[in-house]
Motif scaffolding. Structure first.
Motif, PDB file in Angstrom:
ATOM      1  N   LEU A  65       7.038  -0.841 -11.501  1.00 27.23           N
ATOM      2  CA  LEU A  65       6.591  -0.957 -10.122  1.00 27.23           C
ATOM      3  C   LEU A  65       7.760  -0.647  -9.194  1.00 27.23           C
ATOM      4  CD1 LEU A  65       4.477  -4.258 -10.305  1.00 27.23           C
ATOM      5  CD2 LEU A  65       3.684  -1.891 -10.470  1.00 27.23           C
ATOM      6  N   ARG A  66       7.588   0.370  -8.348  1.00 31.54           N
ATOM      7  CA  ARG A  66       8.580   0.748  -7.347  1.00 31.54           C
ATOM      8  C   ARG A  66       7.872   0.861  -6.000  1.00 31.54           C
ATOM      9  NH1 ARG A  66      13.180   3.457  -9.948  1.00 31.54           N
ATOM     10  NH2 ARG A  66      12.747   3.677 -12.186  1.00 31.54           N
ATOM     11  N   SER A  67       8.547   0.442  -4.958  1.00 35.19           N
ATOM     12  CA  SER A  67       7.980   0.554  -3.621  1.00 35.19           C
ATOM     13  C   SER A  67       8.049   2.003  -3.149  1.00 35.19           C
ATOM     14  CB  SER A  67       8.747  -0.345  -2.647  1.00 35.19           C
ATOM     15  OG  SER A  67       8.295  -0.144  -1.323  1.00 35.19           O
ATOM     16  N   GLN A  68       7.002   2.440  -2.461  1.00 34.89           N
ATOM     17  CA  GLN A  68       6.984   3.787  -1.891  1.00 34.89           C
ATOM     18  C   GLN A  68       7.442   3.803  -0.436  1.00 34.89           C
ATOM     19  OE1 GLN A  68       3.676   6.398  -2.967  1.00 34.89           O
ATOM     20  NE2 GLN A  68       2.887   4.803  -4.325  1.00 34.89           N
ATOM     21  N   VAL A  69       7.807   2.612   0.067  1.00 29.12           N
ATOM     22  CA  VAL A  69       8.352   2.513   1.419  1.00 29.12           C
ATOM     23  C   VAL A  69       9.620   1.676   1.362  1.00 29.12           C
ATOM     24  CG1 VAL A  69       6.143   2.785   2.595  1.00 29.12           C
ATOM     25  CG2 VAL A  69       6.915   0.499   1.948  1.00 29.12           C
ATOM     26  N   ASP A  99       3.176  -0.628  11.015  1.00 28.61           N
ATOM     27  CA  ASP A  99       2.016  -0.974  11.851  1.00 28.61           C
ATOM     28  C   ASP A  99       2.173  -0.383  13.253  1.00 28.61           C
ATOM     29  OD1 ASP A  99       0.600  -2.355   9.938  1.00 28.61           O
ATOM     30  OD2 ASP A  99       1.555  -4.270  10.391  1.00 28.61           O
ATOM     31  N   ALA A 100       3.395  -0.468  13.805  1.00 24.27           N
ATOM     32  CA  ALA A 100       3.633   0.089  15.142  1.00 24.27           C
ATOM     33  C   ALA A 100       3.435   1.600  15.140  1.00 24.27           C
ATOM     34  CB  ALA A 100       5.049  -0.265  15.609  1.00 24.27           C
ATOM     35  N   ASN A 101       3.951   2.241  14.105  1.00 23.87           N
ATOM     36  CA  ASN A 101       3.775   3.693  14.003  1.00 23.87           C
ATOM     37  C   ASN A 101       2.304   4.051  13.852  1.00 23.87           C
ATOM     38  OD1 ASN A 101       6.531   4.110  14.191  1.00 23.87           O
ATOM     39  ND2 ASN A 101       6.833   4.160  11.955  1.00 23.87           N
ATOM     40  N   TYR A 102       1.567   3.208  13.160  1.00 28.24           N
ATOM     41  CA  TYR A 102       0.142   3.474  12.961  1.00 28.24           C
ATOM     42  C   TYR A 102      -0.608   3.368  14.289  1.00 28.24           C
ATOM     43  CZ  TYR A 102      -4.637   2.893  11.284  1.00 28.24           C
ATOM     44  OH  TYR A 102      -5.990   3.024  11.089  1.00 28.24           O
ATOM     45  N   GLN A 103      -0.315   2.330  15.046  1.00 28.07           N
ATOM     46  CA  GLN A 103      -0.975   2.173  16.343  1.00 28.07           C
ATOM     47  C   GLN A 103      -0.620   3.321  17.282  1.00 28.07           C
ATOM     48  OE1 GLN A 103      -3.293  -0.021  16.871  1.00 28.07           O
ATOM     49  NE2 GLN A 103      -2.941  -0.948  14.827  1.00 28.07           N
ATOM     50  N   SER A 163      -1.169   9.838   7.348  1.00 33.56           N
ATOM     51  CA  SER A 163       0.166   9.677   6.774  1.00 33.56           C
ATOM     52  C   SER A 163       0.750   8.311   7.074  1.00 33.56           C
ATOM     53  CB  SER A 163       1.081  10.787   7.313  1.00 33.56           C
ATOM     54  OG  SER A 163       2.408  10.606   6.852  1.00 33.56           O
ATOM     55  N   VAL A 164       0.662   7.907   8.332  1.00 28.77           N
ATOM     56  CA  VAL A 164       1.200   6.596   8.723  1.00 28.77           C
ATOM     57  C   VAL A 164       0.378   5.482   8.092  1.00 28.77           C
ATOM     58  CG1 VAL A 164       1.700   5.088  10.667  1.00 28.77           C
ATOM     59  CG2 VAL A 164       2.117   7.535  10.863  1.00 28.77           C
ATOM     60  N   GLN A 165      -0.924   5.699   7.985  1.00 30.45           N
ATOM     61  CA  GLN A 165      -1.780   4.700   7.364  1.00 30.45           C
ATOM     62  C   GLN A 165      -1.419   4.511   5.886  1.00 30.45           C
ATOM     63  OE1 GLN A 165      -5.962   5.714   7.227  1.00 30.45           O
ATOM     64  NE2 GLN A 165      -6.565   3.582   7.485  1.00 30.45           N
ATOM     65  N   ALA A 166      -1.030   5.597   5.217  1.00 31.45           N
ATOM     66  CA  ALA A 166      -0.605   5.491   3.824  1.00 31.45           C
ATOM     67  C   ALA A 166       0.624   4.609   3.701  1.00 31.45           C
ATOM     68  CB  ALA A 166      -0.335   6.876   3.254  1.00 31.45           C
ATOM     69  N   ALA A 171       2.828  -0.526   1.809  1.00 33.97           N
ATOM     70  CA  ALA A 171       3.598  -1.757   2.031  1.00 33.97           C
ATOM     71  C   ALA A 171       3.039  -2.909   1.203  1.00 33.97           C
ATOM     72  CB  ALA A 171       3.606  -2.126   3.510  1.00 33.97           C
ATOM     73  N   ASN A 172       1.828  -2.758   0.670  1.00 32.80           N
ATOM     74  CA  ASN A 172       1.243  -3.722  -0.262  1.00 32.80           C
ATOM     75  C   ASN A 172       1.181  -3.080  -1.639  1.00 32.80           C
ATOM     76  OD1 ASN A 172       0.387  -6.083   1.437  1.00 32.80           O
ATOM     77  ND2 ASN A 172      -0.669  -4.448   2.542  1.00 32.80           N
TER      78      ASN A 172
END
Length: 370
Positions: A65-69, A99-103, A163-166, A171-172
């Motif tokens: 398991l590795r984080s993608q962010v 989240d800020a980037n997504y909004q 992209s931002v939503q991904a 993040a989870n």
């Protein structure tokens, strides 16, 4: 002073002694004594035995398991060693920035959609005037071009939202499949780097796999075992650990695609049920594959075998009570006996005791066989 008669007598005595010695040396010697041995009559019978292969336990499926962010770990939602289900939430990474980037991406998309509505209305109005020949052709072309540009900008804004939503979704971190999770390599507050930090490992453990390496001469037999279920029933596949046998038999899961040309070996993966989680990845084991009794084989005491320069022989009792060497090809060793693949026939009598004293063509004196 010695008398003159003594010297001739001494000479005569010495001459007689030398003559006796010479006669003794020239006396013919008899044949060497027969070598006492014990013989064994070769018999053919069906034998069952297991071929043993060293193996190592591996999970059928395993992933790191590795984080993608990139960010800080904000939550851990399992206990080390837990059973996890596919899709289960395991870790969360600080997602405030994402989240800020997504909004922001959502707002930009809405602006572009508004611009598209305006461009569509302008294009519709100018095209209607064009049909009435009430407007310059150039203005109509400008309106249509602006409409197409607005459509492209909306598509770009939607792609940015995805992209931002991904990133928000990444993040989870969730379980990729049903399995067992290991000991966490990070704690809450640990900074992780996208694609680099290993956070944990998830692997399957039921069934558990065992990898073995076989010689290419056994390839045909294993191919038959993997394709014929009836042969598998006769050739029971089991494993043991330090002499303790695992209760559940296994099956052949997969065979590697090709033989290694340098070693002449092939990798085979076996599968064993592991409902009680007794088997752990990384354990070393011995795999036993039962060889069913399919035909009669010659089995002799192993102590009768003589090795010379990498070849194997036995002494066979021939005519005139003489022993002669015969080359044999050995098979599987079964405790104090060994299977002979070729070189002997049922009824042959071989030397089993006194082998070290026997030579080619030597006369033997067989003792009663016990």
């Amino acid at each position: 002073m010695l008398s003159k008669g003594i010297l001739p007598i001494s000479l005569i005595t010495a001459a007689l002694w030398f003559a006796a010695c010479k006669q003794k040396q020239q006396a013919p010697q008899g044949p060497p004594p027969a070598t006492p041995v014990t013989l064994y009559e070769v018999k053919a019978f069906q034998s069952t035995y297991a071929d043993d292969y060293p193996g190592i336990l591996v999970p059928l499926n395993q992933t790191e398991l590795r984080s993608q962010v990139t960010g800080y770990v904000t939550g851990i939602y399992f206990k080390d060693g837990d059973k996890v289900k596919k899709g289960q939430r395991l870790y969360s990474i600080d997602a405030q920035l994402y989240d800020a980037n997504y909004q922001n991406a959502i707002a930009n998309m809405q602006v572009q959609e508004t611009n598209l509505v305006k461009a569509q209305k302008d294009a519709d109005r100018y095209n209607e005037l064009d049909r009435q020949d009430a407007i310059a052709k150039q203005q109509v072309d400008y309106a249509n071009a602006a409409l197409e540009a607005a459509k492209k900008q909306v598509e770009a804004a939607k792609a940015n939202v995805r992209s931002v939503q991904a990133n928000v979704r990444f993040a989870n971190i969730t379980a990729p499949f049903d399995g067992t999770i290991g000991i966490s390599q990070v704690r809450v507050g640990t900074s992780v780097v996208a694609g680099q930090t290993v956070m944990n490992t998830v692997s399957t453990d039921n069934p558990m796999a065992v990898d073995i390496t076989i010689d290419q001469k056994d390839l045909y037999r294993f191919s038959l075992l993997s394709q014929n279920k009836n042969l598998v029933k006769d050739s029971v596949i089991t494993i043991s650990f330090g002499g303790l046998k695992y209760d559940h038999p296994g099956t052949i899961s997969v065979m590697d695609r090709a033989v290694d040309p340098q070693t002449g070996t092939l990798k085979v993966r076996l599968s064993f049920p592991n409902a009680k989680s007794l088997l752990k990845a990384g354990m070393n084991t011995i795999v036993h594959i039962q060889n069913p009794a399919g035909h009669d084989e010659m089995v002799i005491p192993y102590k009768a075998v003589v090795e010379q320069l990498g070849e194997f022989f036995v002494y066979v009792a021939g005519d005139s009570s003489k022993a002669f060497q015969r080359k044999i090809k050995l098979g599987k060793q079964l405790d104090s006996t060994i299977i002979v693949k070729s070189g002997l026939s049922a009824g042959d009598k071989i030397v089993v005791q006194g082998v070290q004293n026997v030579r080619e063509g030597a006369v033997i004196n067989p003792a009663p066989q016990k």
